[in-house]
Design an enzyme around this catalytic site. Structure first.
Site, PDB file in Angstrom:
ATOM      1  N   LYS A  92       0.803  -1.232   0.000  1.00  0.00           N
ATOM      2  CA  LYS A  92       0.000   0.000   0.000  1.00  0.00           C
ATOM      3  C   LYS A  92       0.837   1.283   0.000  1.00  0.00           C
ATOM      4  O   LYS A  92       0.260   2.376  -0.015  1.00  0.00           O
ATOM      5  CB  LYS A  92      -0.970  -0.001   1.188  1.00  0.00           C
ATOM      6  CG  LYS A  92      -2.070  -1.046   1.078  1.00  0.00           C
ATOM      7  CD  LYS A  92      -3.106  -0.877   2.191  1.00  0.00           C
ATOM      8  CE  LYS A  92      -4.232  -1.887   2.107  1.00  0.00           C
ATOM      9  NZ  LYS A  92      -3.887  -3.217   2.650  1.00  0.00           N
ATOM     10  N   LYS A 137      -2.250   0.170  10.131  1.00  0.00           N
ATOM     11  CA  LYS A 137      -2.337  -1.113   9.408  1.00  0.00           C
ATOM     12  C   LYS A 137      -1.010  -1.403   8.726  1.00  0.00           C
ATOM     13  O   LYS A 137      -0.214  -0.488   8.479  1.00  0.00           O
ATOM     14  CB  LYS A 137      -3.481  -1.070   8.386  1.00  0.00           C
ATOM     15  CG  LYS A 137      -3.454   0.095   7.409  1.00  0.00           C
ATOM     16  CD  LYS A 137      -4.760   0.178   6.609  1.00  0.00           C
ATOM     17  CE  LYS A 137      -4.943   1.519   5.961  1.00  0.00           C
ATOM     18  NZ  LYS A 137      -6.251   1.707   5.326  1.00  0.00           N
ATOM     19  N   SER A 144      -8.597  -7.153   6.058  1.00  0.00           N
ATOM     20  CA  SER A 144      -8.589  -6.432   7.345  1.00  0.00           C
ATOM     21  C   SER A 144      -7.626  -7.018   8.372  1.00  0.00           C
ATOM     22  O   SER A 144      -7.731  -6.708   9.567  1.00  0.00           O
ATOM     23  CB  SER A 144      -9.984  -6.380   8.003  1.00  0.00           C
ATOM     24  OG  SER A 144     -10.972  -6.036   7.115  1.00  0.00           O
ATOM     25  N   GLN A 175      -3.345   6.488   9.227  1.00  0.00           N
ATOM     26  CA  GLN A 175      -4.361   7.321   8.569  1.00  0.00           C
ATOM     27  C   GLN A 175      -5.319   7.838   9.635  1.00  0.00           C
ATOM     28  O   GLN A 175      -5.495   7.194  10.673  1.00  0.00           O
ATOM     29  CB  GLN A 175      -5.175   6.487   7.553  1.00  0.00           C
ATOM     30  CG  GLN A 175      -4.373   6.038   6.353  1.00  0.00           C
ATOM     31  CD  GLN A 175      -5.155   5.134   5.409  1.00  0.00           C
ATOM     32  OE1 GLN A 175      -6.122   4.498   5.820  1.00  0.00           O
ATOM     33  NE2 GLN A 175      -4.723   5.067   4.164  1.00  0.00           N
ATOM     34  N   PRO A 176      -5.982   8.976   9.352  1.00  0.00           N
ATOM     35  CA  PRO A 176      -7.089   9.347  10.230  1.00  0.00           C
ATOM     36  C   PRO A 176      -8.215   8.337  10.045  1.00  0.00           C
ATOM     37  O   PRO A 176      -8.394   7.833   8.923  1.00  0.00           O
ATOM     38  CB  PRO A 176      -7.535  10.722   9.724  1.00  0.00           C
ATOM     39  CG  PRO A 176      -6.758  11.014   8.504  1.00  0.00           C
ATOM     40  CD  PRO A 176      -5.802   9.911   8.236  1.00  0.00           C
ATOM     41  N   ARG A 220     -21.529  -6.580   2.466  1.00  0.00           N
ATOM     42  CA  ARG A 220     -21.581  -5.911   1.156  1.00  0.00           C
ATOM     43  C   ARG A 220     -23.015  -5.818   0.634  1.00  0.00           C
ATOM     44  O   ARG A 220     -23.848  -6.651   0.941  1.00  0.00           O
ATOM     45  CB  ARG A 220     -20.753  -6.702   0.127  1.00  0.00           C
ATOM     46  CG  ARG A 220     -19.353  -7.015   0.610  1.00  0.00           C
ATOM     47  CD  ARG A 220     -18.577  -7.784  -0.451  1.00  0.00           C
ATOM     48  NE  ARG A 220     -17.459  -8.516   0.142  1.00  0.00           N
ATOM     49  CZ  ARG A 220     -16.571  -9.214  -0.543  1.00  0.00           C
ATOM     50  NH1 ARG A 220     -16.653  -9.287  -1.861  1.00  0.00           N
ATOM     51  NH2 ARG A 220     -15.602  -9.852   0.060  1.00  0.00           N
ATOM     52  N   ARG A 254      -9.912  -2.993  -9.005  1.00  0.00           N
ATOM     53  CA  ARG A 254     -10.923  -2.554  -8.044  1.00  0.00           C
ATOM     54  C   ARG A 254     -10.413  -1.295  -7.363  1.00  0.00           C
ATOM     55  O   ARG A 254      -9.240  -1.245  -6.969  1.00  0.00           O
ATOM     56  CB  ARG A 254     -11.192  -3.634  -7.011  1.00  0.00           C
ATOM     57  CG  ARG A 254     -12.516  -3.413  -6.277  1.00  0.00           C
ATOM     58  CD  ARG A 254     -12.743  -4.471  -5.219  1.00  0.00           C
ATOM     59  NE  ARG A 254     -12.176  -4.038  -3.952  1.00  0.00           N
ATOM     60  CZ  ARG A 254     -11.721  -4.859  -3.004  1.00  0.00           C
ATOM     61  NH1 ARG A 254     -11.739  -6.161  -3.184  1.00  0.00           N
ATOM     62  NH2 ARG A 254     -11.231  -4.376  -1.886  1.00  0.00           N
ATOM     63  N   GLU A 269      -7.909   2.202  -1.134  1.00  0.00           N
ATOM     64  CA  GLU A 269      -7.131   1.060  -1.600  1.00  0.00           C
ATOM     65  C   GLU A 269      -7.333   0.897  -3.104  1.00  0.00           C
ATOM     66  O   GLU A 269      -8.444   1.116  -3.601  1.00  0.00           O
ATOM     67  CB  GLU A 269      -7.666  -0.198  -0.897  1.00  0.00           C
ATOM     68  CG  GLU A 269      -6.629  -1.199  -0.562  1.00  0.00           C
ATOM     69  CD  GLU A 269      -7.233  -2.464   0.048  1.00  0.00           C
ATOM     70  OE1 GLU A 269      -6.577  -3.484  -0.087  1.00  0.00           O
ATOM     71  OE2 GLU A 269      -8.324  -2.427   0.619  1.00  0.00           O
ATOM     72  N   GLU A 271      -7.005  -2.076  -5.713  1.00  0.00           N
ATOM     73  CA  GLU A 271      -6.808  -3.536  -5.731  1.00  0.00           C
ATOM     74  C   GLU A 271      -6.582  -3.978  -7.166  1.00  0.00           C
ATOM     75  O   GLU A 271      -7.529  -4.209  -7.913  1.00  0.00           O
ATOM     76  CB  GLU A 271      -8.052  -4.216  -5.156  1.00  0.00           C
ATOM     77  CG  GLU A 271      -8.196  -4.049  -3.667  1.00  0.00           C
ATOM     78  CD  GLU A 271      -7.641  -5.247  -2.902  1.00  0.00           C
ATOM     79  OE1 GLU A 271      -6.961  -6.084  -3.533  1.00  0.00           O
ATOM     80  OE2 GLU A 271      -7.884  -5.341  -1.702  1.00  0.00           O
TER      81      GLU A 271
END
Ligand SMILES: Nc1ncnc2c1ncn2[C@@H]1O[C@H](COP(=O)(O)OP(=O)(O)O)[C@@H](O)[C@H]1O
Ligand SMILES: [Mg+2]
Length: 317
Positions: A92, A137, A144, A175-176, A220, A254, A269, A271
């Site tokens: 990332k 992360k 996750s 990150q916030p 989802r 993605r 993100e 992907e």
């Protein structure tokens, strides 16, 4: 008949809800699919016209072995997406490359392995007075795994989380915590051959009590992406095309977005290595993907998967 390997592994196949739909759609398009495990040393990869990454998600625990495997396959046949793109997309830290190309991203700071943790967290919080919570992360991760959410008051626990990630050899992202996700969820947009196919809403996965949900299908639901969201998606994909000098769009991609504090979509993100595609949520999407695969295979047009220029940023992590 053209023959495509759809790559998975034994622990990931049971949670790959796209695979059955995709294999059926490939057959309907006149392409012979075979579901194959990247961890199986007996597979003669060169016999396939193309090897397409679907769900080799155990790679996060075997990163070097997986990168080596990708390089070996690429030497024998067409790896999809292209090797350099896959390699870059696994880590990332690519968010910073995209930010430099004016793609709007979630405010992101990278802590390289063994950086001074306390000072950096402190200055990140000073730079982001608007945020009450931080997300920490690993730069390489999926599903996750090891993603945590910490309040300003709980900074000692955040430091321990970074230390634990460093101890396992991971660099770290700060990150916030973007609170819009609690109301609106994130928007994951799927593109085939550069064309928008469909989108889903994914509910927030980091609970206030510290529980981390996995992005299972019950998190989802189908969603239409807004024009502003699609615009960010296209800008992210253009940035990849530019970075790698690709002649054709990526066969699959993605783009995951959340809203920042002003309601503007920002990249969470990208992907482009081995995304879950949420095909069950979008009728017609398996056919769109299979058609795109068939077109590449039947026309034998892999110009888009040949690297034309430099591959800056590749191989990090
Ligand atoms: N900055 C953030 N703000 C709010 N939620 C976040 C943030 N970063 C991650 N999350 C939550 O954690 C989940 C996993 O993080 P993500 O960056 O997508 O990594 P991966 O899916 O590769 O594990 C996201 O789907 C989202 O629910
Ligand atoms: Mg994610």
């Amino acid at each position: 008949m053209k023959h495509v390997a759809l790559v998975t592994d034994p622990e990931s196949l049971p949670i790959d809800f796209d695979m059955d739909l995709l294999t059926d759609a490939c057959v309907a398009q006149g392409v012979q699919p075979e579901v194959v495990e990247w961890t199986d040393p007996s597979v003669p990869w060169g016999k396939y016209d193309a090897v397409l990454l679907r769900s080799p998600w155990s790679y996060t625990k075997h990163l070097k072995r997986f990168r080596d495997w990708c390089a070996r396959v690429d030497a024998q046949t067409h790896l999809i997406n292209p090797l350099a793109v896959i390699s870059w997309g696994l880590d990332k830290t690519y968010l910073k490359d995209l930010e430099a190309l004016d793609v709007p991203i979630v405010p992101t700071e990278i802590l390289a392995l063994n950086a001074k943790i306390g000072d950096r967290l402190q200055s990140f919080m000073e730079d982001h007075p608007e945020c009450n919570e931080l997300v920490i992360k690993p730069t390489v991760g999926a599903y996750s795994q090891n993603v945590g959410r910490f309040t300003r008051q709980n900074i000692e626990t955040a430091i321990q989380h970074v230390e634990a990630l460093f101890a396992t050899g991971h660099s770290v992202i700060i990150q916030p915590y973007l609170t819009s996700i609690d109301e609106r969820g994130e928007t994951d947009m799927i593109f085939f051959d550069g064309h928008y196919s469909h989108a889903i809403r994914k509910a927030a996965l980091l609970m206030p009590d510290g529980t981390v949900n996995v992005p299972s299908t019950d998190m989802r639901s189908a969603r239409a992406a807004s024009p502003a969201e699609r615009e960010v998606g296209v800008s992210a994909l253009k940035a990849v095309t530019k970075t790698f000098g690709l002649e054709s769009p990526l066969l699959y991609a993605r783009v995951d977005l959340v809203e920042d504090q002003n309601g503007a979509p920002v990249l969470l993100e990208l992907e482009i290595s081995e995304p879950s595609l949420s095909l069950p949520f979008a009728p017609g999407s398996p056919d769109r993907f299979a058609k795109a695969i068939a077109n590449r295979l039947i026309s034998n047009d892999f110009a888009g998967t040949d690297i034309q220029q430099s591959t800056q940023g590749v191989g990090s992590g």
